[in-house]
Design a protein around this motif. Structure first.
Motif, PDB file in Angstrom:
ATOM      1  N   ALA A   1     -15.151  -7.348  30.577  1.00 51.91           N
ATOM      2  CA  ALA A   1     -16.180  -7.087  31.583  1.00 51.91           C
ATOM      3  C   ALA A   1     -16.150  -8.153  32.677  1.00 51.91           C
ATOM      4  O   ALA A   1     -16.379  -7.874  33.848  1.00 51.91           O
ATOM      5  CB  ALA A   1     -17.560  -7.058  30.916  1.00 51.91           C
TER       6      ALA A   1
ATOM      7  N   LYS B   1     -13.449  -7.379  35.140  1.00 51.89           N
ATOM      8  CA  LYS B   1     -13.754  -6.176  35.918  1.00 51.89           C
ATOM      9  C   LYS B   1     -14.889  -6.380  36.914  1.00 51.89           C
ATOM     10  O   LYS B   1     -14.842  -5.915  38.039  1.00 51.89           O
ATOM     11  CB  LYS B   1     -14.153  -5.024  34.973  1.00 51.89           C
ATOM     12  CG  LYS B   1     -12.981  -4.224  34.451  1.00 51.89           C
ATOM     13  CD  LYS B   1     -13.444  -2.832  34.039  1.00 51.89           C
ATOM     14  CE  LYS B   1     -12.329  -2.035  33.394  1.00 51.89           C
ATOM     15  NZ  LYS B   1     -12.057  -2.493  32.000  1.00 51.89           N
ATOM     16  N   GLU B   2     -15.972  -7.061  36.458  1.00 49.70           N
ATOM     17  CA  GLU B   2     -17.183  -7.096  37.282  1.00 49.70           C
ATOM     18  C   GLU B   2     -17.341  -8.381  38.075  1.00 49.70           C
ATOM     19  O   GLU B   2     -17.918  -8.390  39.154  1.00 49.70           O
ATOM     20  CB  GLU B   2     -18.421  -6.896  36.394  1.00 49.70           C
ATOM     21  CG  GLU B   2     -18.492  -5.504  35.808  1.00 49.70           C
ATOM     22  CD  GLU B   2     -19.653  -5.364  34.831  1.00 49.70           C
ATOM     23  OE1 GLU B   2     -20.749  -5.893  35.130  1.00 49.70           O
ATOM     24  OE2 GLU B   2     -19.462  -4.750  33.776  1.00 49.70           O
ATOM     25  N   TYR B   3     -16.862  -9.502  37.494  1.00 46.74           N
ATOM     26  CA  TYR B   3     -17.113 -10.787  38.146  1.00 46.74           C
ATOM     27  C   TYR B   3     -15.960 -11.141  39.082  1.00 46.74           C
ATOM     28  O   TYR B   3     -16.143 -11.375  40.264  1.00 46.74           O
ATOM     29  CB  TYR B   3     -17.268 -11.859  37.068  1.00 46.74           C
ATOM     30  CG  TYR B   3     -17.851 -13.163  37.551  1.00 46.74           C
ATOM     31  CD1 TYR B   3     -19.215 -13.412  37.457  1.00 46.74           C
ATOM     32  CD2 TYR B   3     -17.045 -14.160  38.080  1.00 46.74           C
ATOM     33  CE1 TYR B   3     -19.764 -14.613  37.874  1.00 46.74           C
ATOM     34  CE2 TYR B   3     -17.580 -15.370  38.506  1.00 46.74           C
ATOM     35  CZ  TYR B   3     -18.942 -15.589  38.400  1.00 46.74           C
ATOM     36  OH  TYR B   3     -19.476 -16.776  38.826  1.00 46.74           O
TER      37      TYR B   3
ATOM     38  N   GLN C   1     -13.721  -7.841  42.794  1.00 46.42           N
ATOM     39  CA  GLN C   1     -14.813  -7.364  43.659  1.00 46.42           C
ATOM     40  C   GLN C   1     -14.268  -6.686  44.905  1.00 46.42           C
ATOM     41  O   GLN C   1     -15.027  -6.252  45.762  1.00 46.42           O
ATOM     42  CB  GLN C   1     -15.720  -8.530  44.035  1.00 46.42           C
ATOM     43  CG  GLN C   1     -15.015  -9.614  44.834  1.00 46.42           C
ATOM     44  CD  GLN C   1     -15.957 -10.734  45.235  1.00 46.42           C
ATOM     45  OE1 GLN C   1     -16.387 -11.499  44.390  1.00 46.42           O
ATOM     46  NE2 GLN C   1     -16.293 -10.823  46.511  1.00 46.42           N
TER      47      GLN C   1
ATOM     48  N   ILE D   1     -24.786 -11.859  38.437  1.00 45.01           N
ATOM     49  CA  ILE D   1     -23.747 -11.109  37.705  1.00 45.01           C
ATOM     50  C   ILE D   1     -23.310 -11.934  36.489  1.00 45.01           C
ATOM     51  O   ILE D   1     -23.087 -11.400  35.399  1.00 45.01           O
ATOM     52  CB  ILE D   1     -22.542 -10.794  38.620  1.00 45.01           C
ATOM     53  CG1 ILE D   1     -22.967  -9.832  39.733  1.00 45.01           C
ATOM     54  CG2 ILE D   1     -21.386 -10.171  37.824  1.00 45.01           C
ATOM     55  CD1 ILE D   1     -21.942  -9.651  40.834  1.00 45.01           C
TER      56      ILE D   1
END
Length: 456
Positions: free
Chosen positions: A407, A410-412, A415, A429
């Motif tokens: 995660a 993917k998320e941090y 971007q 986040i």
């Protein structure tokens, strides 16, 4: 009127030997006038008695030894600086290439700059927001710092450079912020990408671009970053602006140094680069910083592609010695589709603790940063173990860490190149991801921050 010499002895590639000169000094500029009246520029590389070894900025094609004249101009290379440079595009020698008018200079400055007295330096301390979580949250950039990006061929460092140039700002001040962007040895396509990207977002209005293309002469490539830094010093220390200098690609610059050094038949050092490459790079990088009594500052992001992805290669190796940390791009993340593919574990900003905390970013920043590093590192180990032994071999907590690492990338880290995140968004986040893990695991964070942000 400068004295004219008709005593060119020989021309070999970019070099030319002029005989019987008087009062000519090292690094002095000269002009060669061909029989046709065409004038080309050159500079003095070596003086030996009455002989001057001169290097041409343009090609040596068509120079006839018997009827070409050389004049020495009695000064080294200069750049005319003025605030009107903002929003303009220049070539590597400081001539406008955007069809705009010539610059009317406030003053002319030697491009080698004045060395900054170490006692007059101020310590870098204010946070610069780049809008990129992997940098702001984990490897914070501080005003006056030199933070290189180590990339490799084929990785998207150009997009990252353009993104930082568009998004970077010093928060909470109304002080003027400018970007000086110098590109060395890049293709026309890349140059076009940078110019268009800045024009689209309006960032060009606060940007000065110096562009040296791959087919421009090598000696011009050596002048390009010095031109850019001269413009930056003027804007920072005369006009009190915060200037972010982005130099891409230092590897092309070092190759040009090697080419000139080989033409002069100097004894090569490691991998054929000249032995003075460390000193030469330091004369560029050390022009960044803050001065006591001046409001402006120069922050520098040099970008280099590591040959064969090897960070022990002389160029990244020497750069690492002179600068305060590095941001490393990873091929593995790039293949996974993470954009920008910043590998946060080997990346490092040595000054990050100076730019974080209450009043600069937020009080919970440094402890969450440590916790994210620790959790991501453990999560990556868990994922490797899972690849070898299968999922069933992992304990429940290790499975959570593996899920966290996935995660996190993917998320941090990922971007995209259009997202501009404020530091608050980045920190939030981070908290959202840390909430994947049980509270008892977050041993690096003070209870008061956990009460405030965990699971919210």
């Amino acid at each position: 009127m400068p004295k004219e010499y008709r005593t060119i002895q020989e021309v070999a590639g970019p070099l030319m030997l002029v005989h019987g000169v008087e009062n000519v000094t090292y690094d002095e500029l000269g002009e060669i006038e061909l029989a046709s009246g065409e004038v080309r520029r050159c500079k003095v590389l070596e003086i030996n008695g009455n002989d001057a070894l001169v290097q041409l900025f343009e090609s040596s094609t068509g120079i006839n030894l018997s009827n070409s004249k050389v004049r020495f101009l009695g000064r080294s290379m200069e750049l005319g600086v003025s605030e009107d440079m903002l929003g303009r595009v220049f070539d590597g020698l400081g001539r406008p290439i955007d069809n705009g008018p010539e610059i009317l200079p406030d003053e002319r400055r030697d491009i080698n700059g004045l060395p900054m007295n170490p006692a007059a330096r101020n310590y870098p301390s204010e946070f610069i927001q780049t809008g990129i979580s992997a940098i702001d949250g984990l490897n914070t950039l501080v005003r006056g710092q030199k933070l290189p990006i180590f990339s490799a061929s084929g990785l998207p460092h150009s997009q990252l450079a353009a993104q930082i140039a568009r998004q970077a700002k010093v928060r909470g001040t109304d002080e003027q912020f400018a970007v000086v962007f110098a590109a060395m040895g890049i293709t026309f396509e890349e140059s076009n990408y940078f110019v268009e990207s800045f024009k689209e977002t309006g960032a060009i209005d606060r940007t000065v671009l110096f562009i040296n293309l791959a087919n421009d002469p090598a000696v011009e490539r050596i002048a390009t970053p010095r031109m850019a830094l001269t413009a930056a010093e003027y804007l920072a220390f005369e006009k009190d602006m915060h200037v972010l200098v982005i130099l891409t690609d230092i590897t092309n610059y070092a190759d040009a140094l090697r080419e000139v050094s080989a033409a002069r038949k100097e004894v090569p050092g490691r991998r054929g680069y000249p032995g003075y490459m460390y000193t030469d790079l330091a004369t560029l990088y050390e022009r960044a910083g803050r001065q006591k009594g001046k409001n402006g500052s120069i922050t520098m992001i040099p970008i280099l592609t590591m040959p064969e992805d090897d960070k022990t290669h002389p160029i990244p190796d020497l750069t690492g010695y002179i600068t305060e940390g590095q941001i490393i791009l990873s091929r593995e993340l790039y293949r996974k589709g993470v954009t920008p593919p910043i590998d946060v574990l080997p990346s490092l900003s040595r000054l990050k603790d100076k730019g974080t905390g209450e009043g600069k970013t937020r009080g919970d920043h440094s402890s969450t940063m440590n916790q994210l590093f620790a959790a991501y590192s453990r999560g990556k180990d868990a994922k490797e173990l899972m690849t070898i032994l299968g999922e069933s071999a992992l304990s429940d907590i290790d499975l959570l860490y593996a899920k966290f690492a996935e995660a996190f990338e993917k998320e941090y880290v990922s971007q995209g190149y259009e997202t501009d995140r404020s530091i608050e968004e980045t920190l939030n986040i981070g908290w959202k991801l840390l909430s994947i893990l049980p509270r008892a695991e977050l041993k690096r964070i003070d209870d008061k921050w956990l009460d405030m942000y965990y699971g919210k």
